[in-house]
Scaffold this active site. Structure first.
Site, short mmCIF file in Angstrom:
data_model
loop_
_atom_site.label_atom_id
_atom_site.label_comp_id
_atom_site.label_asym_id
_atom_site.label_seq_id
_atom_site.Cartn_x
_atom_site.Cartn_y
_atom_site.Cartn_z
NE ARG A 38 -2.57 1.11 3.53
CZ ARG A 38 -3.31 0.96 4.64
NH1 ARG A 38 -4.59 0.60 4.53
NH2 ARG A 38 -2.79 1.16 5.82
CE LYS A 94 -2.19 4.75 6.78
NZ LYS A 94 -3.24 5.46 7.49
CD GLU A 150 -11.86 6.12 5.04
OE1 GLU A 150 -11.29 5.10 5.40
OE2 GLU A 150 -11.41 6.89 4.18
N1 PXG Z 1 -9.29 4.81 7.03
C1 PXG Z 1 -8.40 5.82 7.22
C2 PXG Z 1 -8.73 7.16 6.72
C3 PXG Z 1 -7.19 5.58 7.87
O1 PXG Z 1 -6.32 6.56 8.05
C4 PXG Z 1 -7.87 3.27 8.15
C5 PXG Z 1 -9.03 3.58 7.47
C6 PXG Z 1 -7.63 1.87 8.59
O2 PXG Z 1 -6.63 1.25 7.81
P1 PXG Z 1 -5.73 0.07 8.38
O3 PXG Z 1 -4.91 -0.35 7.23
O4 PXG Z 1 -4.91 0.68 9.49
O5 PXG Z 1 -6.62 -0.99 8.86
C7 PXG Z 1 -6.91 4.28 8.34
C8 PXG Z 1 -5.60 4.02 9.02
C9 PXG Z 1 -3.54 6.46 14.30
C10 PXG Z 1 -3.74 6.42 12.85
O6 PXG Z 1 -2.53 7.05 14.74
C11 PXG Z 1 -4.54 5.47 12.26
C12 PXG Z 1 -4.71 5.45 10.88
C13 PXG Z 1 -4.06 6.40 10.16
C14 PXG Z 1 -3.28 7.33 10.76
C15 PXG Z 1 -3.10 7.34 12.11
O7 PXG Z 1 -4.39 5.94 15.02
N2 PXG Z 1 -5.56 4.53 10.32
#
Ligand code: PXG
Length: 285
Positions: free
Chosen positions: A52, A151, A184
């Site tokens: 990713r 991301k 989301e």
């Molecule tokens: N949606 C968004 C917008 C995200 O940023 C997720 C879904 C979940 O993706 P994953 O691959 O982690 O299952 C994310 C990711 C934090 C933090 O510090 C968490 C994310 C991004 C940035 C910071 O908690 N989650």
């Protein structure tokens, strides 16, 4: 001993881990990142996170100056140096040091940063009682403007929604896309259970396709739970029997209230609890 941070091939004490104020990551949010977990000494789905990261970088025309295998090794080595077995990894690739002015060509070389640390999840009691969330008036970034699949190091869209959540006395907000469909939350994907079926917005809804989300879909299918990826509205959210969020940071966390509507009986639902239990087993396998 001070925590060591990896920057461009070298390890620095946390206090000395600094980047230039001319880095375009800081000046323009020009960069990409990943948030990854490790459990009992094993990095969870590292290859998926690296894939990713590479896709995000390619989408913004950023060439990561390292192979995936070398970066994977750098992650594992940084964890080992810090003796972290259960923790969080923040991987950043910035455009690098450039000049004042947007032109990314002025940045000589992308910088790679690896931070390994402990993780502050949501407060423990929220995992037991479930979250109260609100719908944000901030729309999820439309893919035609900037794909939410990148991301990127610019999270203002999500941060504005987080501020709204906080102003409403909540710790998380649900964002809708430009069509008014559920997308989301600010850093998590969202799932609903209705009549025994698990539903979540599909990639077309303008979401980050979460790695936790994908592993939950796989798990649910293995458990014989029907999963649908489909457009969902606030109505679907309000009438759901159960709801939970997924993310590397949050793992799986139940939601029991949305915009003041009680979800199910107001406590974490049975399917949610079963999936959470299975997920905790999966990450330690
Ligand atoms: N949606 C968004 C917008 C995200 O940023 C997720 C879904 C979940 O993706 P994953 O691959 O982690 O299952 C994310 C990711 C934090 C933090 O510090 C968490 C994310 C991004 C940035 C910071 O908690 N989650």
């Amino acid at each position: 001993m001070s925590l060591k941070i990896y920057i461009d091939g070298k390890l620095y004490d946390k206090e000395d881990a600094k980047i230039s104020v001319y880095d375009h990551g800081l000046l323009y949010g020009d960069g990409v990142f990943e948030g990854i977990r490790c459990y009992v000494g094993k990095v969870f789905r590292l290859d998926e996170h690296l894939d990713r990261l590479w896709d995000s970088a390619k989408a913004i025309a950023l060439e990561i100056p390292m192979t995936k295998a070398d970066l994977a090794k750098a992650v594992v080595d940084t964890l080992a140096v810090n003796n972290i077995k259960d923790g969080y990894i923040r991987l950043l690739v910035t455009r690098g040091v450039g000049s004042l002015g947007l032109d990314p060509n002025k940045a000589a070389r992308p910088s790679i940063i690896i931070i390994t640390d402990s993780i502050a999840l949501y407060p423990a009691d929220w995992y037991q009682k479930g979250l109260d969330i609100v719908t944000s008036s901030v729309q999820r970034m439309p893919p035609a403007a900037l794909s939410p699949r990148v991301k990127s190091m610019n999270y203002l869209n999500n941060i504005l929604a987080k501020i709204e959540a906080s102003n409403a006395g909540c710790i998380e907000a649900m964002l809708l896309n430009q069509k008014g469909e559920v997308a989301e939350c600010t850093g998590d994907n969202i799932f609903f259970v209705r009549k025994g079926k698990l539903c979540t917005p599909g990639p077309d809804a303008g979401i980050l396709e979460g790695i936790t989300r994908n592993s939950v879909i796989e798990l649910a299918e293995k458990m014989g739970i029907e999963v649908c990826q489909t457009p969902l509205t606030k109505f679907d959210a309000y009438v759901a029997d159960e709801c939970f969020l997924t993310g590397s940071g949050a793992e799986l966390i139940p939601v029991v209230k949305i915009d003041g509507r009680v979800i199910g009986d107001g406590t974490p639902g049975p399917i949610t609890k079963k999936i959470i239990e299975r997920f905790h087993k999966l990450v330690r396998e």
